[in-house]
Write a protein that holds these residues in place. Structure first.
Motif, short mmCIF file in Angstrom:
data_model
loop_
_atom_site.label_atom_id
_atom_site.label_comp_id
_atom_site.label_asym_id
_atom_site.label_seq_id
_atom_site.Cartn_x
_atom_site.Cartn_y
_atom_site.Cartn_z
N UNK A 192 0.84 -1.20 0.00
CA UNK A 192 0.00 0.00 0.00
C UNK A 192 0.87 1.25 0.00
N UNK A 193 0.25 2.37 -0.38
CA UNK A 193 0.98 3.64 -0.46
C UNK A 193 0.00 4.78 -0.22
N UNK A 194 0.51 5.91 0.24
CA UNK A 194 -0.35 7.08 0.44
C UNK A 194 -0.36 7.94 -0.82
N UNK A 195 -1.51 8.56 -1.09
CA UNK A 195 -1.60 9.45 -2.25
C UNK A 195 -0.67 10.66 -2.07
N UNK A 196 -0.40 11.00 -0.81
CA UNK A 196 0.53 12.10 -0.52
C UNK A 196 1.91 11.80 -1.11
N UNK A 197 2.34 10.55 -1.01
CA UNK A 197 3.66 10.17 -1.52
C UNK A 197 3.67 10.05 -3.04
N UNK A 198 2.53 9.71 -3.63
CA UNK A 198 2.45 9.73 -5.10
C UNK A 198 2.70 11.17 -5.56
N UNK A 221 4.64 2.11 0.14
CA UNK A 221 5.03 2.63 1.45
C UNK A 221 5.08 1.59 2.54
N UNK A 222 4.32 0.49 2.36
CA UNK A 222 4.28 -0.56 3.38
C UNK A 222 3.70 -1.82 2.77
N UNK A 223 3.97 -2.97 3.41
CA UNK A 223 3.36 -4.23 2.98
C UNK A 223 2.99 -5.02 4.21
N UNK A 224 1.69 -5.32 4.33
CA UNK A 224 1.16 -5.92 5.56
C UNK A 224 0.03 -6.88 5.25
N UNK A 281 14.32 5.06 0.54
CA UNK A 281 15.64 5.66 0.27
C UNK A 281 15.49 6.92 -0.59
N UNK A 282 14.54 6.87 -1.52
CA UNK A 282 14.31 8.02 -2.40
C UNK A 282 13.57 9.14 -1.68
N UNK A 283 12.60 8.75 -0.86
CA UNK A 283 11.77 9.72 -0.14
C UNK A 283 11.84 9.38 1.35
N UNK A 284 12.66 10.14 2.09
CA UNK A 284 12.89 9.82 3.50
C UNK A 284 11.64 10.01 4.36
N UNK A 285 10.64 10.72 3.83
CA UNK A 285 9.38 10.92 4.56
C UNK A 285 8.27 10.00 4.07
N UNK A 286 8.65 8.97 3.32
CA UNK A 286 7.66 8.02 2.79
C UNK A 286 6.83 7.45 3.95
N UNK A 287 5.51 7.49 3.80
CA UNK A 287 4.66 7.06 4.90
C UNK A 287 4.45 5.55 4.92
N UNK A 288 4.69 4.95 6.09
CA UNK A 288 4.24 3.58 6.29
C UNK A 288 2.82 3.66 6.84
N UNK A 289 2.21 2.51 7.15
CA UNK A 289 0.81 2.50 7.57
C UNK A 289 0.61 3.30 8.86
#
Length: 301
Positions: A192-198, A221-224, A281-289
């Motif tokens: 999954x990923x946040x639209x903010x990070x897209x 952003x995360x895998x669960x 690594x590319x986006x240090x603020x990438x959101x996890x769940x």
């Protein structure tokens, strides 16, 4: 003598939606914001979100409909870059291809397309899948690449392939159904990923077009598993994740076999192939769940 450069005009489709809004927000938050003029396309220029965008000196808002892309370009005037996203529908492929055609015809230099992952960077290019809206995105990608390659201006592109959005988790029936279908995947993790990070990656594609030139990126952003996600959900919100009853979720998958049903079957059969660490690594603020939930917990409590 200081050299003045002409600002680049970027056309953003779906500007008042989650993705388009995040693209604009990330461009405006950049130190290079002054180098861009943004033309925000929305179906209703008088709406609250549109008016808020229009208040920014770097943003102009126009009304437009993807059923008539020429009208959008005629209103926008010359554009350097385009952010293109379509809603899942029967006309998605037609509208996505029309945007690529119009971009070439109107002399655009860089095209950022929000597609979807179909199994990671190795499998996605040649894997349309049996999921209808995934196949539409695959066809749009191929069309974009062919048109860009043959374009007189040698238009470059960036293809973003996000996985499933965290935003599918809502407190309404749609969100509860999604949670139950996720739970029915059992031990299979869902990416999954946040639209903010897209929006962050799309903005980078405009801010650093050479770095993202003719690239395709899977965004995750995360895998669960759903039970793993439920633990996090309870820690953040104090509640367990609301889920639709099993028969309802099963009925939805059956009735909507050509869309939701096929998608969850594909999650089980194949699944996404993004690399979480690469994205972080590319986006240090990438959101996890957990980060996404903490930012949006007001919607769940």
């Amino acid at each position: 003598m200081l050299e003045l450069t002409t600002p680049k005009t970027v056309l953003v489709i779906g500007a008042t939606g989650k993705q388009g809004g995040a693209v604009i927000e990330n461009i405006l938050a950049s130190p290079q914001a002054h180098s861009f003029n943004i033309v925000a396309v929305t179906r209703n220029a008088t709406g609250r979100k549109a008016q808020k965008l229009a208040a920014h000196p770097n943003v102009s808002v126009i009304e437009g409909n993807l059923a008539n892309v020429d009208d959008i370009f005629n209103k926008a005037g010359p554009v350097w870059g385009i952010y293109s996203v379509q809603i899942n529908s029967d006309v998605e492929e037609q509208q996505g291809k029309a945007m690529a055609d119009a971009a070439v015809m109107h002399g655009a230099q860089h095209f950022v397309y929000s597609s979807g992952d179909r199994g990671g960077p190795e499998r996605s290019p040649n894997n349309p899948t049996y999921v209808k809206n995934f196949a539409a995105k695959h066809a749009i990608e191929k069309h974009l690449q062919q048109r860009a390659e043959k374009s007189p201006q040698q238009m470059t592109y960036t293809i973003l392939r996000p996985v499933t959005f965290f935003e599918n988790l809502t407190t309404d029936l749609h969100g509860k159904g999604f949670a139950r279908m996720w739970e029915q995947l059992g031990s299979k993790k869902l990416q999954m990923v946040s639209t903010k990070d897209i929006g962050w990656f799309a903005a980078q594609s405009f801010l650093q077009p050479d770095k993202y030139r003719n690239a395709a990126l899977t965004l995750v952003g995360d895998e669960l598993t759903q039970p793993e996600a439920n633990v996090i959900y309870k820690e953040v919100t104090g509640q367990t994740m609301a889920m639709a009853a099993c028969p309802i979720a099963s009925a939805v998958k059956f009735v909507l076999k050509g869309s939701v049903g096929d998608m969850f079957k594909w999650f089980e059969d194949e699944g996404y192939g993004g690399n979480v660490q690469e994205c972080r690594n590319a986006n240090h603020n990438m959101q996890d769940f957990a980060a996404w939930l903490n930012e949006n917990k007001g919607n769940f409590m």
